[in-house]
Scaffold this motif. Structure first.
Motif, PDB file in Angstrom:
ATOM      1  N   TYR A   1       0.916  -1.274  -0.015  1.00 38.35           N
ATOM      2  CA  TYR A   1       0.199  -0.091   0.047  1.00 38.35           C
ATOM      3  C   TYR A   1       0.820   1.287   0.071  1.00 38.35           C
ATOM      4  N   ASN A   2       1.912   1.027   0.709  1.00 41.63           N
ATOM      5  CA  ASN A   2       2.957   2.364   0.677  1.00 41.63           C
ATOM      6  C   ASN A   2       4.365   1.906   0.127  1.00 41.63           C
ATOM      7  N   ALA A   3       4.339   1.495  -1.011  1.00 37.20           N
ATOM      8  CA  ALA A   3       5.556   0.860  -1.556  1.00 37.20           C
ATOM      9  C   ALA A   3       6.873   1.797  -1.351  1.00 37.20           C
ATOM     10  N   LEU A   4       6.283   2.978  -1.843  1.00 35.55           N
ATOM     11  CA  LEU A   4       7.564   4.112  -2.057  1.00 35.55           C
ATOM     12  C   LEU A   4       8.175   4.736  -0.661  1.00 35.55           C
ATOM     13  N   THR A   5       7.196   4.238   0.442  1.00 37.38           N
ATOM     14  CA  THR A   5       7.952   5.005   1.589  1.00 37.38           C
ATOM     15  C   THR A   5       8.198   3.906   2.720  1.00 37.38           C
ATOM     16  N   TYR A   6       7.879   2.521   2.167  1.00 42.77           N
ATOM     17  CA  TYR A   6       8.167   1.279   2.916  1.00 42.77           C
ATOM     18  C   TYR A   6       9.489   1.382   3.767  1.00 42.77           C
ATOM     19  N   PHE A   7      10.828   1.488   3.008  1.00 41.56           N
ATOM     20  CA  PHE A   7      11.947   1.438   3.322  1.00 41.56           C
ATOM     21  C   PHE A   7      12.546   2.813   4.091  1.00 41.56           C
ATOM     22  N   SER A   8      11.987   3.202   5.308  1.00 44.86           N
ATOM     23  CA  SER A   8      11.984   4.248   5.867  1.00 44.86           C
ATOM     24  C   SER A   8      12.154   4.250   7.402  1.00 44.86           C
ATOM     25  N   GLU A   9      12.500   5.267   8.227  1.00 43.87           N
ATOM     26  CA  GLU A   9      12.374   5.281   9.572  1.00 43.87           C
ATOM     27  C   GLU A   9      11.094   5.066  10.326  1.00 43.87           C
ATOM     28  N   LYS A  10      10.068   5.516   9.611  1.00 42.98           N
ATOM     29  CA  LYS A  10       8.679   5.420   9.924  1.00 42.98           C
ATOM     30  C   LYS A  10       8.229   4.102   9.984  1.00 42.98           C
ATOM     31  N   THR A  11       8.701   3.252   9.078  1.00 42.63           N
ATOM     32  CA  THR A  11       8.224   1.654   9.015  1.00 42.63           C
ATOM     33  C   THR A  11       8.823   1.135  10.238  1.00 42.63           C
ATOM     34  N   LEU A  12      10.408   1.411  10.352  1.00 42.33           N
ATOM     35  CA  LEU A  12      10.979   0.679  11.364  1.00 42.33           C
ATOM     36  C   LEU A  12      10.239   1.233  12.834  1.00 42.33           C
ATOM     37  N   GLN A  13       9.845   2.081  13.010  1.00 50.37           N
ATOM     38  CA  GLN A  13       8.974   2.675  14.326  1.00 50.37           C
ATOM     39  C   GLN A  13       7.702   1.883  14.493  1.00 50.37           C
ATOM     40  N   TYR A  14       6.984   1.729  13.353  1.00 53.44           N
ATOM     41  CA  TYR A  14       5.852   1.082  13.515  1.00 53.44           C
ATOM     42  C   TYR A  14       5.937  -0.633  13.784  1.00 53.44           C
ATOM     43  N   VAL A  15       7.252  -0.939  13.151  1.00 52.62           N
ATOM     44  CA  VAL A  15       7.576  -2.440  13.535  1.00 52.62           C
ATOM     45  C   VAL A  15       7.992  -2.612  15.009  1.00 52.62           C
ATOM     46  N   HIS A  16       8.907  -1.664  15.493  1.00 52.50           N
ATOM     47  CA  HIS A  16       9.034  -1.811  17.011  1.00 52.50           C
ATOM     48  C   HIS A  16       7.899  -1.423  17.754  1.00 52.50           C
ATOM     49  N   LEU A  17       6.734  -1.088  17.346  1.00 53.99           N
ATOM     50  CA  LEU A  17       5.560  -0.759  18.096  1.00 53.99           C
ATOM     51  C   LEU A  17       4.565  -2.053  18.012  1.00 53.99           C
ATOM     52  N   MET A  18       4.540  -2.738  17.052  1.00 55.85           N
ATOM     53  CA  MET A  18       3.962  -4.119  16.756  1.00 55.85           C
ATOM     54  C   MET A  18       4.591  -5.089  17.559  1.00 55.85           C
ATOM     55  N   LEU A  19       5.939  -4.909  17.814  1.00 57.92           N
ATOM     56  CA  LEU A  19       6.691  -6.025  18.409  1.00 57.92           C
ATOM     57  C   LEU A  19       6.477  -5.966  19.974  1.00 57.92           C
ATOM     58  N   MET A  20       6.392  -4.651  20.475  1.00 64.54           N
ATOM     59  CA  MET A  20       5.890  -4.428  21.621  1.00 64.54           C
ATOM     60  C   MET A  20       4.712  -4.676  22.063  1.00 64.54           C
ATOM     61  N   GLY A  21       3.850  -4.431  21.179  1.00 67.87           N
ATOM     62  CA  GLY A  21       2.300  -4.589  21.489  1.00 67.87           C
ATOM     63  C   GLY A  21       2.209  -6.307  21.601  1.00 67.87           C
ATOM     64  N   THR A  22       2.889  -7.077  20.596  1.00 70.63           N
ATOM     65  CA  THR A  22       2.797  -8.504  20.357  1.00 70.63           C
ATOM     66  C   THR A  22       3.220  -9.139  21.640  1.00 70.63           C
ATOM     67  N   TRP A  23       4.442  -8.724  22.182  1.00 75.43           N
ATOM     68  CA  TRP A  23       5.075  -9.530  23.328  1.00 75.43           C
ATOM     69  C   TRP A  23       4.365  -8.938  24.815  1.00 75.43           C
ATOM     70  N   GLY A  24       3.821  -7.745  24.685  1.00 76.90           N
ATOM     71  CA  GLY A  24       3.097  -7.104  25.686  1.00 76.90           C
ATOM     72  C   GLY A  24       1.628  -7.818  26.102  1.00 76.90           C
TER      73      GLY A  24
END
Length: 335
Positions: A144-167
């Protein structure tokens, strides 16, 4: 679940201790059954528990390789592989939990250890299921956001998903340990002791919610893949061939992912809602065992089929531990 064989000692004829013979019971209630007459013999180990332990061993070995490959390969640091690593870690812990459950059940029998083991398994399998959802979300955003996928914003939401997953997983795993169990009130037990019926109902409902979200996201992914394949086919003027091949490949992969996940967990989730503690435990084992197979299949679908991981495994087997830092991972949109 452990059922001992019936021993018929009412015969007047002495039977040697070491002799084994099939005898028909003389009582009218058992006139159609066969009994195994021998010295007192009991199977103290449940065959279902053995199969669960074997499943846990395979799961742990498979996912330990994936975790090691991702950890020791510098090029596998993209959001996609971080989430795959989270999934492999959760499945690794689930496999270890199945092994520990077997050991503690037959070596160290304790209610406290039973609570801790069950909580550990709940947390591990929950983390595995939520990690699958996180991978699905990541794949959707990569398209859906192919042009901006490889960015710092992507890493941020990945870290949020990881914290939510394990929390969330840790929270659900701690519930039975902190008191939400049926040890003091056996009548409230579910098909999985010592979890209460309300606890397994919550877990089953949580699974159905995740399954619906995954189904919705993969439906949207399928639409995007079909649209992209159609656009590429029009540009290359090979609509009939390329569009069909690309669409078929994408849809078949999505069907495998959802089909495997649903076939593994749906029977157990449904039985958690309709099953009662009085039902034979064989039903619980028969639905739980296929659910563990999902953690066995996950590394094959999400890791071993990936060319980057295949390349890393090949390099490790060949003793080539130096990787090319300029090598870039593909987008996870290649489902």
């Amino acid at each position: 679940m452990n059922e001992s064989l019936v021993v018929n000692d009412s015969s007047a004829t002495p039977v040697p201790v070491e002799a084994l013979q099939w005898m028909e019971a003389e009582s009218p209630e058992h006139n159609s059954s066969l009994e195994f007459s021998t010295a007192p013999l009991e199977f103290t180990i449940n065959p279902w528990d053995i199969m669960l332990c074997m499943s846990g061993t395979v799961i742990a070995c498979e996912n330990a390789i994936v975790v090691a490959i991702i950890f020791y390969t510098p090029t596998l640091r993209t959001p996609m592989f971080v989430l795959i690593g989270s999934l492999a870690t959760a499945d690794l812990l689930a496999g270890m939990g199945l092994i520990l459950n077997f050991v503690f059940q037959y070596v160290i029998s304790s209610e406290t250890i039973s609570l801790i083991t069950v909580g550990f398994l709940v947390a591990s399998f929950t983390a595995s299921i939520i990690s699958l959802l996180a991978i699905t979300v990541d794949r959707y955003f990569s398209l859906y956001n192919a042009l901006t996928y490889f960015s710092e914003k992507t890493l941020q939401y990945v870290h949020l998903m990881l914290m939510g997953t394990w929390g969330v997983s840790l929270f659900l795993g701690l519930l039975p340990v902190l008191g939400w169990n049926c040890l003091d009130e056996p009548s409230s037990c579910s098909i999985v002791r010592p979890l209460t019926r309300s606890n397994v109902t919550l877990l089953a409902t949580f699974f159905f919610a995740i399954f619906v979200l995954m189904l919705t996201l993969y439906f949207k992914i399928c639409k995007i893949v079909c649209r992209h394949a159609h656009q590429i086919a029009l540009q290359q003027h090979f609509f009939a061939t390329s569009h069909y091949v690309a669409t078929k490949k994408g849809v078949s992969t999505l069907a495998i992912i959802l089909g495997t996940f649903g076939a593994s967990w749906l029977p157990f989730a449904i039985y958690c809602l309709v099953g009662e503690r009085e039902y034979p435990s064989v039903y619980t084992y028969a639905t739980l065992l296929p659910a563990t197979y999902n953690s066995m299949i996950n590394p094959i679908i999400y890791a071993y089929r990936n060319t980057e991981i295949q390349r890393s495994i090949y390099m490790l087997l060949c003793g080539c531990f130096h990787t090319n830092g300029a090598y870039r991972s593909r987008s996870p949109s290649e489902v």
